[in-house]
Design a protein around this motif. Structure first.
Motif, PDB file in Angstrom:
ATOM      1  N   ALA A   1       0.858  -1.191   0.000  1.00 56.10           N
ATOM      2  CA  ALA A   1       0.000   0.000   0.000  1.00 56.10           C
ATOM      3  C   ALA A   1       0.889   1.234   0.000  1.00 56.10           C
ATOM      4  O   ALA A   1       1.992   1.212   0.561  1.00 56.10           O
ATOM      5  N   ARG A   2       0.400   2.318  -0.622  1.00 56.14           N
ATOM      6  CA  ARG A   2       1.226   3.511  -0.745  1.00 56.14           C
ATOM      7  C   ARG A   2       0.406   4.780  -0.559  1.00 56.14           C
ATOM      8  O   ARG A   2      -0.815   4.797  -0.737  1.00 56.14           O
ATOM      9  N   ALA A   3       1.114   5.857  -0.198  1.00 55.47           N
ATOM     10  CA  ALA A   3       0.562   7.208  -0.189  1.00 55.47           C
ATOM     11  C   ALA A   3       1.605   8.096  -0.858  1.00 55.47           C
ATOM     12  O   ALA A   3       2.805   7.966  -0.598  1.00 55.47           O
ATOM     13  N   GLU A   4       1.130   9.020  -1.727  1.00 54.01           N
ATOM     14  CA  GLU A   4       2.066   9.767  -2.558  1.00 54.01           C
ATOM     15  C   GLU A   4       1.569  11.177  -2.821  1.00 54.01           C
ATOM     16  O   GLU A   4       0.365  11.418  -2.945  1.00 54.01           O
ATOM     17  N   TYR A   5       2.523  12.115  -2.910  1.00 55.70           N
ATOM     18  CA  TYR A   5       2.232  13.487  -3.345  1.00 55.70           C
ATOM     19  C   TYR A   5       3.066  13.776  -4.588  1.00 55.70           C
ATOM     20  O   TYR A   5       4.240  13.401  -4.651  1.00 55.70           O
ATOM     21  N   ARG A   6       2.435  14.436  -5.598  1.00 57.34           N
ATOM     22  CA  ARG A   6       3.182  14.829  -6.789  1.00 57.34           C
ATOM     23  C   ARG A   6       2.761  16.212  -7.279  1.00 57.34           C
ATOM     24  O   ARG A   6       1.580  16.572  -7.209  1.00 57.34           O
ATOM     25  N   TYR A   7       3.744  16.947  -7.780  1.00 59.14           N
ATOM     26  CA  TYR A   7       3.497  18.226  -8.437  1.00 59.14           C
ATOM     27  C   TYR A   7       3.782  18.049  -9.924  1.00 59.14           C
ATOM     28  O   TYR A   7       4.804  17.451 -10.298  1.00 59.14           O
ATOM     29  N   THR A   8       2.899  18.578 -10.776  1.00 57.67           N
ATOM     30  CA  THR A   8       3.048  18.411 -12.218  1.00 57.67           C
ATOM     31  C   THR A   8       2.864  19.746 -12.912  1.00 57.67           C
ATOM     32  O   THR A   8       1.923  20.501 -12.599  1.00 57.67           O
ATOM     33  N   ASP A   9       3.742  20.029 -13.871  1.00 56.08           N
ATOM     34  CA  ASP A   9       3.666  21.255 -14.662  1.00 56.08           C
ATOM     35  C   ASP A   9       3.492  20.862 -16.131  1.00 56.08           C
ATOM     36  O   ASP A   9       4.352  20.191 -16.708  1.00 56.08           O
ATOM     37  N   PHE A  10       2.373  21.293 -16.747  1.00 54.00           N
ATOM     38  CA  PHE A  10       2.088  20.962 -18.137  1.00 54.00           C
ATOM     39  C   PHE A  10       2.462  22.080 -19.109  1.00 54.00           C
ATOM     40  O   PHE A  10       2.131  22.023 -20.299  1.00 54.00           O
TER      41      PHE A  10
END
Length: 256
Positions: free
Chosen positions: A198-207
């Motif tokens: 099981a996992r928990a994740e944060y991500r920032y994305t720039d398009f």
């Protein structure tokens, strides 16, 4: 009588000692301690899973005159948000406590935002919507047995739609494009069993940026203008994965 009794006593003691010496010792009758093979968990292997989360971001719009490209000074942040969910798959390779891997994911999203009265006309509105998104990323983790902290980053892509509407004309135009950018984040993963994590994740994305050019006539409040969008987003996700290698690499022998 004394001389007869003493030799008899000595002979008796010698016979008793000899018999005792021939008896098996108690320690020899104890069974050897059992030996158990304890599986050693490893993150190495292929995995597949699913994830879901919440996405919030920024769609900064700058208005410019189409013919000259001169901005009008009318800017607006649409701040789209919504949910995302989909599938992921990847491969990990563990070296001592270091875990190296690659992962790809694909998600459907409900990320959108509509703003009425834009740019300055009450009958005009603009809507931004993210249809789907995905990424191909590297992962670098540090494992504490069944717990792993990791960083991840790579290429991201998404399908964005921008719709401009003026009900007074009436006028409606939709621009759709697949955008490519970058994504960076971190997470925590825990092996519940040798196969399931099981996992928990944060991500920032720039398009990055894109520009929509509206018609020079008949577009109502949008006539003769272009609109430059810059989209980026943050997302928190939780997910589960199935590890195909059963999470074991050899055994440690434990004696009891």
């Amino acid at each position: 009588m004394k001389y007869i009794a003493l030799p008899a006593l000595a002979a008796s003691l010698l016979v008793t000692s000899a018999i005792a010496a021939d008896l098996p010792r108690r320690n020899a009758a104890i069974a050897p301690a059992p030996v158990y093979a304890v599986p050693v968990f490893t993150w190495t292997g292929f995995y597949i899973g699913g994830q879901a989360g919440y996405v919030w971001g920024s769609d900064q719009i700058r208005e410019a005159v189409t013919a000259t490209g001169v901005p009008t000074g009318i800017n607006r942040n649409l701040s789209p948000s919504g949910f995302a969910g989909g599938l992921h798959a990847g491969y990990n390779y563990q070296i001592n406590q270091l875990v190296l891997g690659v992962e790809g994911d694909l998600e459907a999203t409900s990320v959108k935002r509509r703003v009425a009265g834009y740019p300055v006309v009450a009958t005009a509105s603009v809507n931004t919507k993210e249809q789907w998104q995905g990424s191909i990323r590297a992962r670098v983790g540090y494992a504490f047995d069944r717990v792993m902290i990791y960083g991840t980053g790579g290429v991201a892509f998404a399908d964005w739609k921008h719709t401009y509407t003026d009900t007074a004309v009436p006028f409606a135009r939709t621009f759709s494009s697949t955008r490519t950018g970058w994504t960076l984040g971190a997470g925590l993963e825990y092996a519940i069993t040798n196969n399931w994590t099981a996992r928990a994740e944060y991500r920032y994305t720039d398009f990055g940026r894109s520009t929509d050019v509206l018609p020079a006539a008949g577009a109502g409040a949008f006539t003769g203008f272009s609109y430059r969008h810059r989209e980026n987003e943050s997302a928190v996700r939780i997910g589960v994965s199935y590890l195909f290698n059963s999470g074991r690499s050899g055994s440690v022998v434990a004696k009891y």
